[in-house]
Design an enzyme around this catalytic site. Structure first.
Site, PDB file in Angstrom:
ATOM      1  N   LYS A 113       0.250   2.743 -16.003  1.00  0.00           N
ATOM      2  CA  LYS A 113       0.715   1.405 -15.647  1.00  0.00           C
ATOM      3  C   LYS A 113       1.662   0.830 -16.678  1.00  0.00           C
ATOM      4  O   LYS A 113       2.557   0.057 -16.329  1.00  0.00           O
ATOM      5  CB  LYS A 113      -0.476   0.459 -15.434  1.00  0.00           C
ATOM      6  CG  LYS A 113      -1.243   0.771 -14.174  1.00  0.00           C
ATOM      7  CD  LYS A 113      -1.671  -0.490 -13.474  1.00  0.00           C
ATOM      8  CE  LYS A 113      -2.248  -0.159 -12.115  1.00  0.00           C
ATOM      9  NZ  LYS A 113      -2.959  -1.275 -11.516  1.00  0.00           N
ATOM     10  N   LYS A 200      -0.482  11.366   0.644  1.00  0.00           N
ATOM     11  CA  LYS A 200      -1.544  10.446   1.065  1.00  0.00           C
ATOM     12  C   LYS A 200      -0.921   9.266   1.796  1.00  0.00           C
ATOM     13  O   LYS A 200       0.221   8.907   1.509  1.00  0.00           O
ATOM     14  CB  LYS A 200      -2.220   9.871  -0.193  1.00  0.00           C
ATOM     15  CG  LYS A 200      -3.641  10.306  -0.368  1.00  0.00           C
ATOM     16  CD  LYS A 200      -4.226   9.795  -1.670  1.00  0.00           C
ATOM     17  CE  LYS A 200      -4.129   8.292  -1.870  1.00  0.00           C
ATOM     18  NZ  LYS A 200      -4.853   7.812  -3.046  1.00  0.00           N
ATOM     19  N   LYS A 203       1.207   2.707   0.593  1.00  0.00           N
ATOM     20  CA  LYS A 203       2.238   1.696   0.740  1.00  0.00           C
ATOM     21  C   LYS A 203       3.445   2.016  -0.133  1.00  0.00           C
ATOM     22  O   LYS A 203       4.572   1.771   0.253  1.00  0.00           O
ATOM     23  CB  LYS A 203       1.664   0.354   0.288  1.00  0.00           C
ATOM     24  CG  LYS A 203       1.812  -0.749   1.279  1.00  0.00           C
ATOM     25  CD  LYS A 203       1.225  -2.000   0.683  1.00  0.00           C
ATOM     26  CE  LYS A 203       1.662  -2.124  -0.724  1.00  0.00           C
ATOM     27  NZ  LYS A 203       1.378  -3.137  -1.576  1.00  0.00           N
TER      28      LYS A 203
END
Ligand code: TRP
Length: 344
Positions: A113, A200, A203
């Site tokens: 991240k 997968k 979004k």
């Protein structure tokens, strides 16, 4: 009346839609667990601030996710909003002092991240919040003395850290105060992108790679119609794209309690074994089953949206009730750690 059920807790970030991958992979499990456990589910808006984000959108995304979770079957009394229980952040501070810097810098999510954060903010900005994220998560869990936490494999390291913090705390105060939470892995189907079954459903890959639980019927039918089945390469047994359609069909039909779809799926499976399955037939049934499922979600959501005030009041009330549990823990923790409690 004493409640002997075990406590389950989980959190979800207020980002975007819930798609069928989230539903079959996690949220459906949350819904089912409510029959057996005492459940606490929260929308983690404090966590959503750790990455660069849009200040104007956060509150709306939080409520949007609340409507969506309720529409899908989470009970209002299980559901709350993290920032309506500010004690999580107070316990997070205390835990900061029981957690080593080294432990946090080894978190793989922090490494990933902080890289993402740097790229998306274009100014090399990495917040202390993203570093401290797992400590707030430990506070989320331990504050309710949760026994089990249903999460995906990617959260295993965070759960391990929660146990490390609990143990260190217990050792330092000389009391088995915190429960060591277990990770609750449930076998859930991994839903793939219908546009590219090597990925997968998610979004982040773009619009065609996920099917929202609230998408309109025409869009769902179009996405299933254009689903990739075979890529042309010879595969042993069933190709991932076809298997994915069967999973969506069976999964949806089970929730709908639609036996005729389940029977059709069983028949088509035999057809597949004999090499005579028509993909158009599989797609038609799959689209019907998904539309039936999502129509249920949409109907429920429309009802909730009729009276937003009522929903907000209900969630504020459940948050306030859940907050009492958190306040009790923080009070005891302050006593155990030598801090003072404010007496009103
Ligand atoms: N980190 C979790 C995720 O990204 C979300 C989360 C926050 C969470 N607090 C939690 C999950 C507490 C379980 C328990 O999925």
């Amino acid at each position: 009346m004493t409640d002997n059920r075990k406590t389950v807790l989980s959190g979800i970030q207020p980002t975007g839609h819930i798609h069928l991958g989230n539903y079959f992979g996690a949220v459906q499990n949350w819904v089912n667990l409510q029959d057996v456990y005492r459940c606490f589910y929260m929308v983690v808006d404090y966590h959503a601030m750790t990455m660069p984000y849009d200040v104007k959108k956060l509150r709306n995304s939080t409520w949007e996710l609340i409507y969506n979770l309720l529409a899908i079957g989470v009970k209002p009394e299980s559901l709350f909003i993290q920032s309506l229980v500010p004690e999580h952040t107070e316990l997070c501070w205390i835990f900061n002092c029981f957690c080593s810097h080294g432990n946090l810098s080894r978190m793989t999510q922090f490494k990933d991240k902080s890289q993402q954060s740097k790229e998306s903010s274009k100014e090399d900005f990495i917040s202390v919040g993203i570093f401290d994220y797992p400590v707030l998560q430990a506070a989320d869990i331990l504050i309710y003395k949760a026994d089990a936490v249903p999460v995906g494999k990617d959260q295993e390291q965070h759960l391990e850290l929660s146990r490390t913090i609990a143990q260190r705390f217990n050792n330092q105060v000389g009391k088995e105060y915190f429960v060591l939470p277990e990770t609750l892995f449930t076998e859930t189907p991994k839903i793939l992108s219908t546009a590219d079954p090597s990925k997968k459903m998610s979004k982040s890959a773009g619009e065609k790679h996920y099917i929202s639980c609230f998408a309109d019927e025409a869009r769902i039918r179009k996405q299933i119609k254009s689903a990739v089945t075979d890529t042309g390469e010879a595969t042993e047994g069933m190709s991932p794209g076809v298997e994915n359609l069967f999973m969506l069909l069976n999964g949806s039909a089970k929730v709908n309690g639609n036996q005729s779809h389940l029977d059709a799926a069983a028949k088509m499976l035999k057809d597949h074994e004999q090499g005579i399955l028509k993909y158009s037939e599989l797609k038609a049934h799959t689209a019907d089953a998904i539309v039936e499922l999502t129509n249920g979600f949409k109907k429920k959501k429309d009802e909730l949206l009729q009276d937003k005030r009522a929903v907000k009041d209900q969630i504020k009330a459940s948050s306030a009730a859940i907050r009492k549990v958190a306040q009790e823990t923080v009070k005891e923790v302050k006593e155990l750690t030598g801090l003072l409690n404010v007496k009103y």
